[in-house]
Write a protein that holds these residues in place. Structure first.
Motif, PDB file in Angstrom:
ATOM      1  N   ASP A 170       2.390  -5.160   4.920  1.00 16.34           N
ATOM      2  CA  ASP A 170       3.530  -5.301   5.814  1.00 16.34           C
ATOM      3  C   ASP A 170       4.792  -5.214   4.972  1.00 16.34           C
ATOM      4  N   THR A 171       5.470  -4.070   5.057  1.00 12.27           N
ATOM      5  CA  THR A 171       6.658  -3.873   4.241  1.00 12.27           C
ATOM      6  C   THR A 171       7.867  -4.603   4.810  1.00 12.27           C
ATOM      7  N   GLY A 172       7.783  -5.028   6.057  1.00 12.33           N
ATOM      8  CA  GLY A 172       8.884  -5.806   6.642  1.00 12.33           C
ATOM      9  C   GLY A 172       8.941  -7.207   6.067  1.00 12.33           C
ATOM     10  N   SER A 173       7.804  -7.872   6.008  1.00 12.03           N
ATOM     11  CA  SER A 173       7.762  -9.238   5.477  1.00 12.03           C
ATOM     12  C   SER A 173       7.304  -9.272   4.022  1.00 12.03           C
ATOM     13  N   MET A 174       7.003  -8.084   3.452  1.00  9.18           N
ATOM     14  CA  MET A 174       6.534  -7.972   2.070  1.00  9.18           C
ATOM     15  C   MET A 174       5.296  -8.839   1.847  1.00  9.18           C
ATOM     16  N   ALA A 175       4.317  -8.669   2.743  1.00 10.25           N
ATOM     17  CA  ALA A 175       3.094  -9.469   2.668  1.00 10.25           C
ATOM     18  C   ALA A 175       1.873  -8.560   2.642  1.00 10.25           C
ATOM     19  N   ILE A 176       0.829  -9.061   1.998  1.00  6.07           N
ATOM     20  CA  ILE A 176      -0.468  -8.383   1.980  1.00  6.07           C
ATOM     21  C   ILE A 176      -1.430  -9.273   2.736  1.00  6.07           C
ATOM     22  N   GLY A 177      -2.155  -8.690   3.681  1.00  8.37           N
ATOM     23  CA  GLY A 177      -3.098  -9.464   4.475  1.00  8.37           C
ATOM     24  C   GLY A 177      -4.467  -8.817   4.531  1.00  8.37           C
ATOM     25  N   VAL A 178      -5.345  -9.480   5.232  1.00  9.86           N
ATOM     26  CA  VAL A 178      -6.718  -9.017   5.389  1.00  9.86           C
ATOM     27  C   VAL A 178      -6.869  -8.482   6.813  1.00  9.86           C
ATOM     28  N   PRO A 179      -7.410  -7.277   6.986  1.00 14.20           N
ATOM     29  CA  PRO A 179      -7.622  -6.755   8.339  1.00 14.20           C
ATOM     30  C   PRO A 179      -8.621  -7.626   9.108  1.00 14.20           C
ATOM     31  N   ASP A 180      -8.484  -7.642  10.406  1.00 12.54           N
ATOM     32  CA  ASP A 180      -9.367  -8.446  11.252  1.00 12.54           C
ATOM     33  C   ASP A 180     -10.829  -8.091  11.034  1.00 12.54           C
ATOM     34  N   SER A 181     -11.133  -6.806  10.857  1.00 16.09           N
ATOM     35  CA  SER A 181     -12.531  -6.395  10.694  1.00 16.09           C
ATOM     36  C   SER A 181     -13.141  -6.991   9.424  1.00 16.09           C
ATOM     37  N   ARG A 182     -12.384  -7.026   8.349  1.00 17.95           N
ATOM     38  CA  ARG A 182     -12.892  -7.586   7.087  1.00 17.95           C
ATOM     39  C   ARG A 182     -13.054  -9.102   7.203  1.00 17.95           C
ATOM     40  N   ARG A 183     -12.074  -9.753   7.845  1.00 13.96           N
ATOM     41  CA  ARG A 183     -12.153 -11.199   8.025  1.00 13.96           C
ATOM     42  C   ARG A 183     -13.341 -11.575   8.912  1.00 13.96           C
ATOM     43  N   ASP A 184     -13.564 -10.806   9.976  1.00 12.14           N
ATOM     44  CA  ASP A 184     -14.693 -11.078  10.871  1.00 12.14           C
ATOM     45  C   ASP A 184     -16.036 -10.884  10.170  1.00 12.14           C
ATOM     46  N   ARG A 204     -30.285 -12.806  -1.043  1.00 13.37           N
ATOM     47  CA  ARG A 204     -29.576 -11.563  -0.702  1.00 13.37           C
ATOM     48  C   ARG A 204     -28.376 -11.841   0.209  1.00 13.37           C
ATOM     49  N   THR A 205     -28.535 -12.757   1.152  1.00  9.34           N
ATOM     50  CA  THR A 205     -27.449 -13.093   2.068  1.00  9.34           C
ATOM     51  C   THR A 205     -26.310 -13.769   1.318  1.00  9.34           C
ATOM     52  N   VAL A 206     -26.641 -14.675   0.407  1.00  7.41           N
ATOM     53  CA  VAL A 206     -25.603 -15.329  -0.395  1.00  7.41           C
ATOM     54  C   VAL A 206     -24.893 -14.297  -1.269  1.00  7.41           C
ATOM     55  N   CYS A 207     -25.646 -13.368  -1.836  1.00  4.63           N
ATOM     56  CA  CYS A 207     -25.044 -12.315  -2.661  1.00  4.63           C
ATOM     57  C   CYS A 207     -24.125 -11.415  -1.832  1.00  4.63           C
ATOM     58  N   GLN A 208     -24.469 -11.178  -0.572  1.00  4.88           N
ATOM     59  CA  GLN A 208     -23.579 -10.407   0.307  1.00  4.88           C
ATOM     60  C   GLN A 208     -22.261 -11.147   0.493  1.00  4.88           C
ATOM     61  N   LEU A 209     -22.355 -12.458   0.675  1.00  5.35           N
ATOM     62  CA  LEU A 209     -21.145 -13.266   0.830  1.00  5.35           C
ATOM     63  C   LEU A 209     -20.322 -13.243  -0.451  1.00  5.35           C
ATOM     64  N   VAL A 210     -20.974 -13.423  -1.584  1.00 11.91           N
ATOM     65  CA  VAL A 210     -20.281 -13.405  -2.877  1.00 11.91           C
ATOM     66  C   VAL A 210     -19.619 -12.048  -3.108  1.00 11.91           C
ATOM     67  N   GLY A 211     -20.263 -10.963  -2.698  1.00  8.31           N
ATOM     68  CA  GLY A 211     -19.716  -9.630  -2.891  1.00  8.31           C
ATOM     69  C   GLY A 211     -18.499  -9.324  -2.044  1.00  8.31           C
ATOM     70  N   GLN A 212     -18.351 -10.027  -0.933  1.00  5.48           N
ATOM     71  CA  GLN A 212     -17.202  -9.786  -0.056  1.00  5.48           C
ATOM     72  C   GLN A 212     -15.953 -10.521  -0.519  1.00  5.48           C
ATOM     73  N   ILE A 213     -16.119 -11.586  -1.261  1.00  2.00           N
ATOM     74  CA  ILE A 213     -14.979 -12.423  -1.641  1.00  2.00           C
ATOM     75  C   ILE A 213     -14.016 -11.742  -2.613  1.00  2.00           C
ATOM     76  N   PRO A 214     -14.483 -11.028  -3.665  1.00  2.00           N
ATOM     77  CA  PRO A 214     -13.512 -10.405  -4.584  1.00  2.00           C
ATOM     78  C   PRO A 214     -12.581  -9.416  -3.892  1.00  2.00           C
ATOM     79  N   LEU A 215     -13.033  -8.822  -2.807  1.00  2.00           N
ATOM     80  CA  LEU A 215     -12.193  -7.864  -2.092  1.00  2.00           C
ATOM     81  C   LEU A 215     -10.977  -8.538  -1.459  1.00  2.00           C
ATOM     82  N   LEU A 216     -11.040  -9.844  -1.312  1.00  2.00           N
ATOM     83  CA  LEU A 216      -9.939 -10.581  -0.695  1.00  2.00           C
ATOM     84  C   LEU A 216      -8.948 -11.121  -1.723  1.00  2.00           C
ATOM     85  N   GLN A 217      -9.233 -10.925  -3.009  1.00  2.00           N
ATOM     86  CA  GLN A 217      -8.427 -11.540  -4.052  1.00  2.00           C
ATOM     87  C   GLN A 217      -6.969 -11.102  -4.011  1.00  2.00           C
ATOM     88  N   ARG A 218      -6.698  -9.859  -3.674  1.00  2.26           N
ATOM     89  CA  ARG A 218      -5.296  -9.404  -3.645  1.00  2.26           C
ATOM     90  C   ARG A 218      -4.463 -10.157  -2.619  1.00  2.26           C
TER      91      ARG A 218
END
Length: 115
Positions: free
Chosen positions: A51-65, A84-98
């Motif tokens: 969002d260049t208006g508020s100069m913010a970086i967010g997570v899309p609804d699809s990724r959050r869901d 495997r399920t825990v590893c799927q969860l762990v793998g999704q978290i680094p993508l949210l770091q930004r």
């Protein structure tokens, strides 16, 4: 494989076409559904909402869901959750770091220690 950019304060379609042609002349293939070259202040690029208006970086609804669904699956099967399920969860978290910051690294470390 994602391309985003600013086209200036007013739409200039010939200029956009020249920019895209120049990039394609280097041999890069640009998928039309992944081009973000509009004048909006909110755009989805590289899996984030910018969002260049508020100069913010967010997570899309699809990724959050998706993250929420995986976390709920882990919690629902507490005590008998598959690695495997825990590893799927762990793998999704680094993508949210930004957008969420370094707290993501701490959460991953705790989850990996739990495995």
């Amino acid at each position: 494989d994602d391309f985003g950019g600013s086209i200036g304060p007013v739409p200039d379609h010939p200029r956009i076409a020249r920019i895209v042609a120049t990039i394609e002349s280097f041999g890069w293939a640009l998928a039309p559904e992944k081009l973000c070259i509009g004048l909006g202040t909110r755009l989805k690029l590289l899996g984030f909402m910018l969002d260049t208006g508020s100069m913010a970086i967010g997570v899309p609804d699809s990724r959050r869901d998706k993250l929420r669904a995986t976390a709920e699956l882990v919690l629902a099967n507490h005590g008998a959750v598959r690695v495997r399920t825990v590893c799927q969860l762990v793998g999704q978290i680094p993508l949210l770091q930004r957008s969420l910051g370094l707290v993501c690294r701490l959460r991953i470390r705790y989850l990996l220690l739990a495995i």
